[in-house]
Design a protein around this motif. Sequence first.
Motif, mmCIF file in Angstrom:
data_model
loop_
_atom_site.group_PDB
_atom_site.id
_atom_site.type_symbol
_atom_site.label_atom_id
_atom_site.label_comp_id
_atom_site.label_asym_id
_atom_site.label_seq_id
_atom_site.Cartn_x
_atom_site.Cartn_y
_atom_site.Cartn_z
ATOM 1 N N GLY A 44 0.839 -1.190 0.000
ATOM 2 C CA GLY A 44 0.000 0.000 0.000
ATOM 3 C C GLY A 44 0.873 1.237 0.000
ATOM 4 N N ARG A 45 0.312 2.360 -0.404
ATOM 5 C CA ARG A 45 1.093 3.596 -0.495
ATOM 6 C C ARG A 45 1.695 3.976 0.855
ATOM 7 N NH1 ARG A 45 -1.969 8.913 -2.381
ATOM 8 N NH2 ARG A 45 -2.535 9.018 -0.168
ATOM 9 N N GLN A 46 0.922 3.814 1.926
ATOM 10 C CA GLN A 46 1.395 4.152 3.266
ATOM 11 C C GLN A 46 0.468 3.510 4.281
ATOM 12 O OE1 GLN A 46 0.425 8.225 2.019
ATOM 13 N NE2 GLN A 46 -0.257 8.573 4.131
ATOM 14 N N ALA A 47 0.914 3.461 5.532
ATOM 15 C CA ALA A 47 0.086 2.953 6.626
ATOM 16 C C ALA A 47 -0.530 4.130 7.361
ATOM 17 C CB ALA A 47 0.918 2.100 7.578
ATOM 18 N N ILE A 48 -1.791 4.009 7.753
ATOM 19 C CA ILE A 48 -2.473 5.149 8.364
ATOM 20 C C ILE A 48 -2.020 5.423 9.788
ATOM 21 C CG2 ILE A 48 -4.507 4.885 6.905
ATOM 22 C CD1 ILE A 48 -5.904 3.550 9.296
#
Length: 261
Positions: free
Chosen positions: A117-121
């Motif tokens: 994924g693009r980033q982790a929240i």
Amino acid sequence: MKIVVCVKQVPDISQSKVDPETYTIIRTGVDAVVNPFDLYAVEAALQIKDKIGAKVTAISMGPLQAESALQEVISMGVDDAVLLSSKDFAGSDTLATSYAISQGIKQIGDVDLIITGRQAIDGDTAQVGPGIAEQMQHPVVTDVNGLLEIEEGKLKVKVMIEEGYLILEVPIPAVLSIGKGVGEPRMPSLRNKMRARKAIIPIWSPNDIDANKEKLGLKGSPTQVVKIFTPEIGGDVMYIEGEPHQQGNRIVEILSERHII
């Protein structure tokens, strides 16, 4: 094609709070969910599987409860999964995490494509995908928002930029970090839900992935969170009178006095 998709279980940010003493996220009593961006990564992997046929393996690093996140992506259509779990992984920053996951991927072996994924929240760093690429010595394309062509030994992808988008061709093996433009994550099917319930997910320790423990956890993390705080929000209202050019000049003076310009 053999694809590994990286999945992280994160606390529900609508419920999470930060411990004011340790500066870590309080996870007790907070629901855990699959990182939303990772669901788009799973969708991208499954789109490739639908088009040309592929084996998709999910990998995650975290506590034993993260097994439920892997079961969820299996219910979406992922073939199998691996969980990296050990106290030696605790406290890993993005560098240590990238190292551990790359060692796990090497243990899986013969992987053509790694998708994150693009980033982790919960961290919002967007560093683990490129970090894995560096560890694996693979090319990386970040913020991929479309899979256009899949050919022997290469992919053509769409990447969003401020001015529009780029079409990039990347050789395989490679690492892709995925944004939301690939399409909405599919719903689990009843058949895959039943398969997920029966799935046996292996738990790998540092020894299982031939990892150097000095590169894991706090020992292997050159960065640490020193302080987390909520900034105070406030401001003064100032009315500036005069003609438009006088108001403009006064605004410039105020900004200059405050060293903003």
